[in-house]
Scaffold this motif. Structure first.
Motif, PDB file in Angstrom:
ATOM      1  N   ASP A   1      38.590 -17.894  17.022  1.00 45.31           N
ATOM      2  CA  ASP A   1      39.170 -17.754  18.359  1.00 45.31           C
ATOM      3  C   ASP A   1      40.618 -18.281  18.364  1.00 45.31           C
ATOM      4  O   ASP A   1      40.872 -19.420  17.957  1.00 45.31           O
ATOM      5  N   GLU A   2      41.531 -17.448  18.835  1.00 51.61           N
ATOM      6  CA  GLU A   2      42.959 -17.831  18.770  1.00 51.61           C
ATOM      7  C   GLU A   2      43.270 -19.074  19.599  1.00 51.61           C
ATOM      8  O   GLU A   2      44.083 -19.912  19.215  1.00 51.61           O
ATOM      9  N   GLY A   3      42.602 -19.185  20.755  1.00 44.54           N
ATOM     10  CA  GLY A   3      42.816 -20.353  21.605  1.00 44.54           C
ATOM     11  C   GLY A   3      42.353 -21.627  20.904  1.00 44.54           C
ATOM     12  O   GLY A   3      43.014 -22.665  20.954  1.00 44.54           O
ATOM     13  N   LEU A   4      41.208 -21.526  20.243  1.00 45.28           N
ATOM     14  CA  LEU A   4      40.666 -22.672  19.503  1.00 45.28           C
ATOM     15  C   LEU A   4      41.604 -23.063  18.359  1.00 45.28           C
ATOM     16  O   LEU A   4      41.862 -24.242  18.121  1.00 45.28           O
ATOM     17  N   GLN A   5      42.140 -22.059  17.684  1.00 41.78           N
ATOM     18  CA  GLN A   5      43.063 -22.341  16.571  1.00 41.78           C
ATOM     19  C   GLN A   5      44.288 -23.107  17.082  1.00 41.78           C
ATOM     20  O   GLN A   5      44.745 -24.074  16.458  1.00 41.78           O
ATOM     21  N   ALA A   6      44.803 -22.686  18.234  1.00 45.91           N
ATOM     22  CA  ALA A   6      45.980 -23.356  18.806  1.00 45.91           C
ATOM     23  C   ALA A   6      45.648 -24.810  19.144  1.00 45.91           C
ATOM     24  O   ALA A   6      46.435 -25.728  18.879  1.00 45.91           O
ATOM     25  N   GLN A   7      44.446 -25.009  19.708  1.00 44.93           N
ATOM     26  CA  GLN A   7      43.986 -26.371  20.065  1.00 44.93           C
ATOM     27  C   GLN A   7      43.886 -27.253  18.816  1.00 44.93           C
ATOM     28  O   GLN A   7      44.297 -28.408  18.817  1.00 44.93           O
ATOM     29  N   LEU A   8      43.306 -26.670  17.784  1.00 46.71           N
ATOM     30  CA  LEU A   8      43.090 -27.398  16.520  1.00 46.71           C
ATOM     31  C   LEU A   8      44.440 -27.837  15.930  1.00 46.71           C
ATOM     32  O   LEU A   8      44.608 -28.990  15.514  1.00 46.71           O
ATOM     33  N   LEU A   9      45.393 -26.923  15.942  1.00 45.54           N
ATOM     34  CA  LEU A   9      46.709 -27.225  15.365  1.00 45.54           C
ATOM     35  C   LEU A   9      47.443 -28.256  16.204  1.00 45.54           C
ATOM     36  O   LEU A   9      48.101 -29.158  15.671  1.00 45.54           O
ATOM     37  N   GLU A  10      47.297 -28.149  17.511  1.00 44.15           N
ATOM     38  CA  GLU A  10      47.972 -29.102  18.392  1.00 44.15           C
ATOM     39  C   GLU A  10      47.389 -30.508  18.209  1.00 44.15           C
ATOM     40  O   GLU A  10      48.107 -31.494  18.097  1.00 44.15           O
ATOM     41  N   ARG A  11      46.056 -30.589  18.138  1.00 40.98           N
ATOM     42  CA  ARG A  11      45.387 -31.879  17.960  1.00 40.98           C
ATOM     43  C   ARG A  11      45.777 -32.516  16.629  1.00 40.98           C
ATOM     44  O   ARG A  11      45.942 -33.715  16.519  1.00 40.98           O
ATOM     45  N   ALA A  12      45.918 -31.669  15.607  1.00 38.99           N
ATOM     46  CA  ALA A  12      46.187 -32.201  14.271  1.00 38.99           C
ATOM     47  C   ALA A  12      47.613 -32.727  14.144  1.00 38.99           C
ATOM     48  O   ALA A  12      47.855 -33.706  13.447  1.00 38.99           O
ATOM     49  N   GLY A  13      48.572 -32.101  14.787  1.00 39.55           N
ATOM     50  CA  GLY A  13      49.972 -32.510  14.615  1.00 39.55           C
ATOM     51  C   GLY A  13      50.424 -32.222  13.194  1.00 39.55           C
ATOM     52  O   GLY A  13      50.330 -31.085  12.733  1.00 39.55           O
ATOM     53  N   GLU A  14      50.886 -33.281  12.493  1.00 43.74           N
ATOM     54  CA  GLU A  14      51.368 -33.095  11.113  1.00 43.74           C
ATOM     55  C   GLU A  14      50.172 -32.907  10.171  1.00 43.74           C
ATOM     56  O   GLU A  14      49.343 -33.805  10.043  1.00 43.74           O
ATOM     57  N   VAL A  15      50.103 -31.754   9.547  1.00 43.83           N
ATOM     58  CA  VAL A  15      48.963 -31.449   8.663  1.00 43.83           C
ATOM     59  C   VAL A  15      49.414 -31.475   7.207  1.00 43.83           C
ATOM     60  O   VAL A  15      50.313 -30.735   6.815  1.00 43.83           O
ATOM     61  N   HIS A  16      48.769 -32.328   6.401  1.00 43.82           N
ATOM     62  CA  HIS A  16      49.096 -32.383   4.966  1.00 43.82           C
ATOM     63  C   HIS A  16      48.119 -31.545   4.141  1.00 43.82           C
ATOM     64  O   HIS A  16      48.452 -31.084   3.061  1.00 43.82           O
ATOM     65  N   ILE A  17      46.888 -31.428   4.673  1.00 43.62           N
ATOM     66  CA  ILE A  17      45.820 -30.726   3.939  1.00 43.62           C
ATOM     67  C   ILE A  17      45.113 -29.799   4.916  1.00 43.62           C
ATOM     68  O   ILE A  17      44.775 -30.203   6.040  1.00 43.62           O
ATOM     69  N   LEU A  18      44.891 -28.553   4.471  1.00 42.44           N
ATOM     70  CA  LEU A  18      44.100 -27.606   5.276  1.00 42.44           C
ATOM     71  C   LEU A  18      42.958 -27.096   4.405  1.00 42.44           C
ATOM     72  O   LEU A  18      43.197 -26.580   3.310  1.00 42.44           O
ATOM     73  N   VAL A  19      41.724 -27.265   4.901  1.00 41.27           N
ATOM     74  CA  VAL A  19      40.568 -26.663   4.223  1.00 41.27           C
ATOM     75  C   VAL A  19      40.054 -25.558   5.134  1.00 41.27           C
ATOM     76  O   VAL A  19      39.564 -25.818   6.236  1.00 41.27           O
ATOM     77  N   ASN A  20      40.226 -24.322   4.696  1.00 40.40           N
ATOM     78  CA  ASN A  20      39.758 -23.176   5.485  1.00 40.40           C
ATOM     79  C   ASN A  20      38.298 -22.876   5.184  1.00 40.40           C
ATOM     80  O   ASN A  20      37.900 -22.795   4.017  1.00 40.40           O
ATOM     81  N   ASN A  21      37.532 -22.692   6.253  1.00 40.37           N
ATOM     82  CA  ASN A  21      36.114 -22.383   6.092  1.00 40.37           C
ATOM     83  C   ASN A  21      35.630 -21.725   7.379  1.00 40.37           C
ATOM     84  O   ASN A  21      36.212 -21.917   8.447  1.00 40.37           O
ATOM     85  N   ALA A  22      34.559 -20.938   7.259  1.00 39.18           N
ATOM     86  CA  ALA A  22      33.889 -20.342   8.429  1.00 39.18           C
ATOM     87  C   ALA A  22      32.497 -19.973   7.981  1.00 39.18           C
ATOM     88  O   ALA A  22      32.202 -19.979   6.784  1.00 39.18           O
ATOM     89  N   GLY A  23      31.636 -19.657   8.914  1.00 39.94           N
ATOM     90  CA  GLY A  23      30.311 -19.195   8.540  1.00 39.94           C
ATOM     91  C   GLY A  23      30.459 -17.883   7.771  1.00 39.94           C
ATOM     92  O   GLY A  23      31.415 -17.136   7.978  1.00 39.94           O
ATOM     93  N   GLY A  24      29.525 -17.615   6.878  1.00 43.34           N
ATOM     94  CA  GLY A  24      29.575 -16.359   6.119  1.00 43.34           C
ATOM     95  C   GLY A  24      28.987 -15.214   6.925  1.00 43.34           C
ATOM     96  O   GLY A  24      28.163 -15.435   7.817  1.00 43.34           O
ATOM     97  N   PRO A  25      29.398 -13.976   6.640  1.00 37.01           N
ATOM     98  CA  PRO A  25      28.841 -12.813   7.346  1.00 37.01           C
ATOM     99  C   PRO A  25      27.349 -12.649   7.048  1.00 37.01           C
ATOM    100  O   PRO A  25      26.873 -13.120   6.014  1.00 37.01           O
ATOM    101  N   PRO A  26      26.621 -11.956   7.926  1.00 38.35           N
ATOM    102  CA  PRO A  26      25.180 -11.765   7.697  1.00 38.35           C
ATOM    103  C   PRO A  26      24.914 -10.791   6.553  1.00 38.35           C
ATOM    104  O   PRO A  26      25.744  -9.930   6.270  1.00 38.35           O
ATOM    105  N   PRO A  27      23.738 -10.927   5.910  1.00 38.87           N
ATOM    106  CA  PRO A  27      23.382  -9.949   4.878  1.00 38.87           C
ATOM    107  C   PRO A  27      23.004  -8.615   5.523  1.00 38.87           C
ATOM    108  O   PRO A  27      22.753  -8.552   6.723  1.00 38.87           O
ATOM    109  N   GLY A  28      22.959  -7.561   4.732  1.00 34.37           N
ATOM    110  CA  GLY A  28      22.575  -6.241   5.247  1.00 34.37           C
ATOM    111  C   GLY A  28      22.909  -5.177   4.229  1.00 34.37           C
ATOM    112  O   GLY A  28      23.126  -5.476   3.050  1.00 34.37           O
ATOM    113  N   ASN A  29      22.975  -3.935   4.726  1.00 35.18           N
ATOM    114  CA  ASN A  29      23.295  -2.813   3.849  1.00 35.18           C
ATOM    115  C   ASN A  29      24.542  -2.102   4.376  1.00 35.18           C
ATOM    116  O   ASN A  29      24.769  -2.099   5.597  1.00 35.18           O
ATOM    117  N   TYR A  30      25.307  -1.495   3.480  1.00 35.38           N
ATOM    118  CA  TYR A  30      26.564  -0.860   3.916  1.00 35.38           C
ATOM    119  C   TYR A  30      26.345   0.190   5.002  1.00 35.38           C
ATOM    120  O   TYR A  30      27.218   0.460   5.811  1.00 35.38           O
TER     121      TYR A  30
END
Ligand code: NAP
Length: 259
Positions: A68-97
């Motif tokens: 969510d773009e709003g959440l990303q903005a909040q996260l960056l604002e709360r963090a201020g000066e960022v030295h380390i970023l670990v990107n992660n998210a839940g993985g997509p669901p399994p299924g068939n093409y």
């Protein structure tokens, strides 16, 4: 080994459980102050309290969907000066093409490609100005050896991997490293979820299928989030300053290739 990270500040996305939490704990152990994220308030708050109590670092939380773009903005604002970023998210669901339509693809791309790219774009100017930064993207062993039922993951993460291959070299001379950490099977809620459908299809219990999967691994077990976190913390260390643009597989030796 002192990783030289005391007093640094990190955003760890999707970190209330599992591999993200493992990374957050390992960084906290090195004295890194944290901004954590997850969608479930209680889990996130409990994790933050636990890490704060055990390691004595500052831990802030931002609740919400990382795509969510709003959440990303909040996260960056709360963090201020960022030295380390670990990107992660839940993985997509399994299924068939055959099951996935445009919306499914957009969601997978949003979570596992566009969000990490957006966050890297946001933190890089500050890192470059300070001539120091560490970015670790949690991707998947599926980037190296595709898992057919996780086609959404195979595709979206391959896109991120291609982009990072170029970007990491662009910023390498500015003291910023960007690496992807590729988990094989790790003992988290995610792996349990992904075997549920396999268990149902085979008429077996989830535990039976999990045990079978463990025995297929050369180490006869799944990895632990703490092991994953330790690798992540090392990639963020002063000592790892000459490691960039790499895709580092951590899978107990499951990938069978020579290289
Ligand atoms: P997990 O145990 O399910 O934990 C996922 C964490 O991310 C939780 O804290 C969850 O909290 C949070 N989260 C999920 N979706 C989110 C979102 N949209 N926004 C914010 N937070 C979110 O998963 P994991 O095993 O740690 O896996 C982490 C990543 O590694 C995933 O992308 C997964 O596909 C990949 N991976 C895992 C394995 C493995 O064996 N475990 C193997 C290969 C790849 P909430 O649910 O409360 O938001």
């Amino acid at each position: 080994m002192d990783l030289g990270l005391k007093g640094k500040r990190a955003i760890v996305c999707a970190s209330s459980r599992g591999l993200g939490r493992g990374c957050a704990e390992a960084l906290a152990e090195e004295g890194v102050d944290l901004v954590l994220n997850g969608r479930t308030e209680k889990t996130l708050t409990d994790t933050a309290n636990d890490i704060r109590d055990r390691f004595g670092v500052t831990v802030e939380t931002v609740i919400g969907d990382i795509a969510d773009e709003g959440l990303q903005a909040q996260l960056l604002e709360r963090a201020g000066e960022v030295h380390i970023l670990v990107n992660n998210a839940g993985g997509p669901p399994p299924g068939n093409y055959t099951d996935w339509d445009r919306d499914d693809w957009i969601e997978a791309l949003d979570n596992n490609m566009i969000t990490p790219i957006t966050l890297m774009k946001a933190v890089l100017p500050g890192m470059i100005e300070r001539k120091w930064g560490r970015i670790v993207n949690i991707t998947s062993g599926a980037v190296k050896a595709p898992i057919p039922v996780l086609g959404l993951s195979n595709g979206a993460r391959a896109g991120l991997t291609g982009f990072v291959a170029g970007l990491s070299r662009q910023v390498a001379g500015q003291g910023v490293t960007i690496n992807n950490l590729l988990p094989g099977p790790f003992d988290t809620d995610r792996i349990r979820k992904t075997v549920e459908s396999a268990a149902a299809a085979q008429g077996k219990s989830v535990d039976e299928v999990l045990e079978a999967r463990k025995s297929q691994n050369p180490m006869g077990r799944f990895g632990e989030a703490s092991e994953f976190g330790a690798y992540c913390a090392f990639l963020c260390s002063q000592q790892a300053g000459y490691v960039t643009g790499q895709n580092l597989l951590m899978d107990g030796g499951a990938y069978p290739g020579t290289l």
